[in-house]
Design an enzyme around this catalytic site. Structure first.
Site, short mmCIF file in Angstrom:
data_model
loop_
_atom_site.label_atom_id
_atom_site.label_comp_id
_atom_site.label_asym_id
_atom_site.label_seq_id
_atom_site.Cartn_x
_atom_site.Cartn_y
_atom_site.Cartn_z
N HIS A 1 38.11 -4.44 13.72
CA HIS A 1 36.73 -4.69 14.15
C HIS A 1 35.80 -4.48 12.95
CE1 HIS A 1 32.88 -4.25 16.15
NE2 HIS A 1 33.43 -4.92 17.15
N GLU B 1 34.60 -13.06 15.43
CA GLU B 1 33.31 -12.40 15.66
C GLU B 1 32.45 -12.51 14.41
OE1 GLU B 1 33.29 -9.10 18.76
OE2 GLU B 1 34.20 -8.21 17.00
P1 PGA Z 1 28.16 -7.03 21.36
O1 PGA Z 1 29.40 -6.47 20.51
O2 PGA Z 1 28.74 -7.81 22.51
O3 PGA Z 1 27.40 -5.84 21.77
O4 PGA Z 1 27.39 -7.95 20.43
C1 PGA Z 1 30.55 -7.23 20.32
C2 PGA Z 1 31.59 -6.47 19.55
O5 PGA Z 1 31.25 -5.66 18.68
O6 PGA Z 1 32.81 -6.63 19.78
#
Ligand code: PGA
Length: 254
Positions: free
Chosen positions: A96, A167
């Site tokens: 992450h 992401e």
């Molecule tokens: P968020 O976070 O949905 O609050 O933007 C996503 C993540 O960090 O996986």
């Protein structure tokens, strides 16, 4: 069709076990009504054991937010893949961006991916560019490098056990998600790089999730227009009402 995976990344929330139990119970109940969708909640590690159902629950699984790759030893504060697997964890978020910011390198990510697979769990491997430019001169290259390096030394046969979460770092915690059309473009790119690293066959089968400012209102469009296999959800996964709405909205996407 792959089952849609909706991963709730709780991060360092909620503050008490009692609250954690409440959210988990409601999600587990809602998951019973899902048809094509699996809800995976990822609580902080201290809450994992009390939240793991004694009997496998329908369309509901538990994931960990983090792990270390060494088997055992003098690693104060860290948790191994064997420990997670032993208590019934099925998925582990690896790489992450918040962990990468705290020091995880691509090399560490690849060691973790390997360790998670060897322990019999599924890694949810996060990748994403930190910024974008209009012509794509830098973000495509940076993302390609990150994906290649994050799977360095991961055996080819492991490809079928990997979930990729795309992401874009700038969308995490932001007000708005990336637009679904762009998500579609990026998910194709991510799959293409994955197929170069592993094989075309594995890229067809892999589940690619999108994460970054997903909520109950934009989730269905992201899945249908963005053509992703699921979502990684931060903030909205702590609000049970919204998260259950989100699960149902995605499940209704044909
Ligand atoms: P968020 O976070 O949905 O609050 O933007 C996503 C993540 O960090 O996986």
């Amino acid at each position: 069709m792959n089952k849609k995976l909706i991963v709730g990344n709780w991060k360092m929330n909620p503050g008490t076990l009692n609250e954690a139990r409440k959210i988990a119970r409601n999600v587990r109940r809602a998951a019973l009504t899902l048809v094509h969708t699996e809800a995976i909640i990822c609580p902080p590690s201290v809450f994992l054991v009390p939240l793991i159902p004694r009997k496998k629950a329908r369309h509901f699984s538990i994931g960990a937010q983090s792990v270390y790759f060494a088997e055992s030893g003098a690693y104060t504060g860290l948790i191994s893949t064997a420990m997670l697997h032993d208590v019934g964890v099925e998925y582990v978020i690896v790489g992450h961006s918040e962990e990468r910011q705290r020091g995880d390198t691509d090399e560490m990510v690849s060691k973790k991916v390997r360790a998670v697979i060897e322990a019999g769990m599924t890694p949810i491997v996060c990748v994403g560019e930190s910024s974008r430019d209009d012509v794509g001169a830098t973000h495509f290259g940076a993302l390609r490098e990150q994906i290649r390096n994050s799977f360095e030394n991961v055996p080819k046969k492991a490809a079928g056990n990997i979930v990729l979460a795309y992401e874009p770092v700038w969308a995490i915690g932001a007000k708005d998600s990336m637009v679904p059309e762009q998500i579609y473009e990026m998910s194709l790119f991510v799959k293409k790089v994955f197929s170069d690293v592993f094989s075309q066959e594995s890229a067809v089968k892999i589940s690619v999730l999108y994460g970054g400012a997903v909520n109950s209102r934009n989730a269905a469009d992201i899945v249908s227009i963005g053509k992703v296999d699921g979502l990684l959800v931060g903030r909205e996964s702590l609000n049970t009402v919204s998260f259950v709405e989100l699960l149902k909205a995605v499940d209704a996407v044909k």
